[in-house]
Design a protein around this motif. Structure first.
Motif, PDB file in Angstrom:
ATOM      1  N   ASP A  75       0.721  -1.053   0.219  1.00  0.00           N
ATOM      2  CA  ASP A  75       0.201   0.295  -0.643  1.00  0.00           C
ATOM      3  C   ASP A  75       1.168   0.914   0.110  1.00  0.00           C
ATOM      4  N   ALA A  76       1.531   1.143   0.807  1.00  0.00           N
ATOM      5  CA  ALA A  76       2.673   2.212   0.883  1.00  0.00           C
ATOM      6  C   ALA A  76       3.302   2.398  -0.596  1.00  0.00           C
ATOM      7  N   PHE A  77       3.526   1.268  -1.554  1.00  0.00           N
ATOM      8  CA  PHE A  77       4.176   1.365  -2.533  1.00  0.00           C
ATOM      9  C   PHE A  77       3.520   2.554  -4.023  1.00  0.00           C
ATOM     10  N   LEU A  78       1.992   2.193  -3.299  1.00  0.00           N
ATOM     11  CA  LEU A  78       1.505   2.620  -4.156  1.00  0.00           C
ATOM     12  C   LEU A  78       0.762   3.748  -4.348  1.00  0.00           C
ATOM     13  N   LYS A  79       0.979   3.921  -2.590  1.00  0.00           N
ATOM     14  CA  LYS A  79       0.418   5.428  -2.475  1.00  0.00           C
ATOM     15  C   LYS A  79       1.950   6.989  -2.941  1.00  0.00           C
ATOM     16  N   LYS A  80       2.866   5.891  -3.365  1.00  0.00           N
ATOM     17  CA  LYS A  80       4.183   6.267  -3.501  1.00  0.00           C
ATOM     18  C   LYS A  80       4.085   6.309  -5.246  1.00  0.00           C
ATOM     19  N   ASN A  81       3.004   5.711  -5.763  1.00  0.00           N
ATOM     20  CA  ASN A  81       3.248   5.756  -8.045  1.00  0.00           C
ATOM     21  C   ASN A  81       3.932   4.932  -8.055  1.00  0.00           C
ATOM     22  N   ILE A  82       4.416   3.869  -6.645  1.00  0.00           N
ATOM     23  CA  ILE A  82       5.768   3.373  -7.578  1.00  0.00           C
ATOM     24  C   ILE A  82       4.681   1.860  -8.334  1.00  0.00           C
ATOM     25  N   ASN A  83       5.479   1.882  -9.661  1.00  0.00           N
ATOM     26  CA  ASN A  83       4.784   1.270 -10.414  1.00  0.00           C
ATOM     27  C   ASN A  83       5.303  -0.561  -9.890  1.00  0.00           C
ATOM     28  N   ILE A  84       4.017  -1.224 -10.392  1.00  0.00           N
ATOM     29  CA  ILE A  84       3.949  -2.896  -9.694  1.00  0.00           C
ATOM     30  C   ILE A  84       4.721  -3.484 -10.861  1.00  0.00           C
ATOM     31  N   HIS A  85       4.859  -3.880 -10.833  1.00  0.00           N
ATOM     32  CA  HIS A  85       5.105  -5.516 -12.011  1.00  0.00           C
ATOM     33  C   HIS A  85       3.988  -5.359 -12.440  1.00  0.00           C
ATOM     34  N   PRO A  86       3.802  -5.479 -14.324  1.00  0.00           N
ATOM     35  CA  PRO A  86       2.321  -5.836 -14.376  1.00  0.00           C
ATOM     36  C   PRO A  86       2.234  -6.935 -14.779  1.00  0.00           C
ATOM     37  N   SER A  87       2.789  -8.065 -14.449  1.00  0.00           N
ATOM     38  CA  SER A  87       2.164  -9.733 -13.419  1.00  0.00           C
ATOM     39  C   SER A  87       2.799  -9.961 -12.154  1.00  0.00           C
ATOM     40  N   GLY A  88       3.401  -8.527 -10.940  1.00  0.00           N
ATOM     41  CA  GLY A  88       3.212  -9.261 -10.139  1.00  0.00           C
ATOM     42  C   GLY A  88       2.640  -8.457  -9.066  1.00  0.00           C
ATOM     43  N   HIS A  89       1.223  -8.152  -9.576  1.00  0.00           N
ATOM     44  CA  HIS A  89       0.614  -7.697  -8.361  1.00  0.00           C
ATOM     45  C   HIS A  89       0.485  -8.639  -7.216  1.00  0.00           C
ATOM     46  N   LEU A  90      -0.301  -7.713  -6.045  1.00  0.00           N
ATOM     47  CA  LEU A  90       0.151  -8.488  -4.526  1.00  0.00           C
ATOM     48  C   LEU A  90      -0.887 -10.186  -4.855  1.00  0.00           C
ATOM     49  N   LYS A  91      -0.251 -11.155  -4.503  1.00  0.00           N
ATOM     50  CA  LYS A  91      -1.472 -12.435  -3.889  1.00  0.00           C
ATOM     51  C   LYS A  91      -0.647 -13.020  -3.786  1.00  0.00           C
ATOM     52  N   GLN A  92      -1.905 -13.977  -2.911  1.00  0.00           N
ATOM     53  CA  GLN A  92      -1.248 -15.721  -2.384  1.00  0.00           C
ATOM     54  C   GLN A  92      -0.386 -16.181  -3.041  1.00  0.00           C
ATOM     55  N   GLN A  93       0.589 -16.920  -3.369  1.00  0.00           N
ATOM     56  CA  GLN A  93       0.411 -18.068  -4.074  1.00  0.00           C
ATOM     57  C   GLN A  93       1.089 -19.494  -3.628  1.00  0.00           C
ATOM     58  N   HIS A  94       0.541 -20.362  -4.184  1.00  0.00           N
ATOM     59  CA  HIS A  94       0.391 -21.465  -4.123  1.00  0.00           C
ATOM     60  C   HIS A  94       0.972 -21.657  -3.107  1.00  0.00           C
ATOM     61  N   TRP A  95       2.767 -21.469  -3.230  1.00  0.00           N
ATOM     62  CA  TRP A  95       3.931 -21.814  -2.929  1.00  0.00           C
ATOM     63  C   TRP A  95       3.818 -21.225  -0.920  1.00  0.00           C
ATOM     64  N   GLY A  96       2.731 -20.731  -0.721  1.00  0.00           N
ATOM     65  CA  GLY A  96       2.771 -20.572   0.609  1.00  0.00           C
ATOM     66  C   GLY A  96       3.437 -18.990   1.003  1.00  0.00           C
ATOM     67  N   GLN A  97       3.336 -18.372  -0.209  1.00  0.00           N
ATOM     68  CA  GLN A  97       3.920 -17.150   0.074  1.00  0.00           C
ATOM     69  C   GLN A  97       2.730 -16.031  -0.408  1.00  0.00           C
ATOM     70  N   LYS A  98       2.978 -14.479   0.129  1.00  0.00           N
ATOM     71  CA  LYS A  98       2.352 -13.464  -0.080  1.00  0.00           C
ATOM     72  C   LYS A  98       3.005 -12.911  -0.871  1.00  0.00           C
TER      73      LYS A  98
END
Length: 117
Positions: A75-98
């Motif tokens: 959220d802090a990065f979004l508020k600073k307008n830091i570009n998130i990788h197009p395929s890398g938005h925040l999500k839960q991965q099947h390997w047990g990581q967010k």
């Protein structure tokens, strides 16, 4: 005894890299070497070496940063307008990581992850 690991990533321009990583909360160390940059945040340290011939589209430099409270960081990065990788938005991965990912100006992939286990 081994005590730390410090990634070294290629960059084209020290000042551009310093500005970008400052947005992420890193600070340059007091050491200032020609064609070399060291940035720190909390207990982390990343080094960068100038590689003027670097083609960002062909750069495969990557680091993985483990963190806690990943939602607040995202959220802090979004508020600073830091570009998130197009395929890398925040999500839960099947390997047990967010996770989420960024690409720095030289296309070094920075992935942030928090364990869900």
């Amino acid at each position: 005894m081994m005590t730390a690991i410090i990634p070294k990533l290629p960059i084209r321009n020290k000042e551009m890299t310093r500005k970008y990583y400052s947005l992420l909360g890193f600070k340059a160390t007091q050491n200032d070497f020609e064609a070399y940059l060291m940035m720190v945040k909390d207990t982390m340290e990343i080094h960068f070496f100038e590689f003027s011939e670097l083609l960002p589209s062909e750069n495969y430099g990557q680091i993985y940063i483990r963190c806690s409270n990943i939602d607040a960081i995202y959220d802090a990065f979004l508020k600073k307008n830091i570009n998130i990788h197009p395929s890398g938005h925040l999500k839960q991965q099947h390997w047990g990581q967010k996770e989420f990912s960024l690409l720095d100006p030289d296309h070094n992939l920075i992935t942030f992850g928090q364990s869900l286990i």
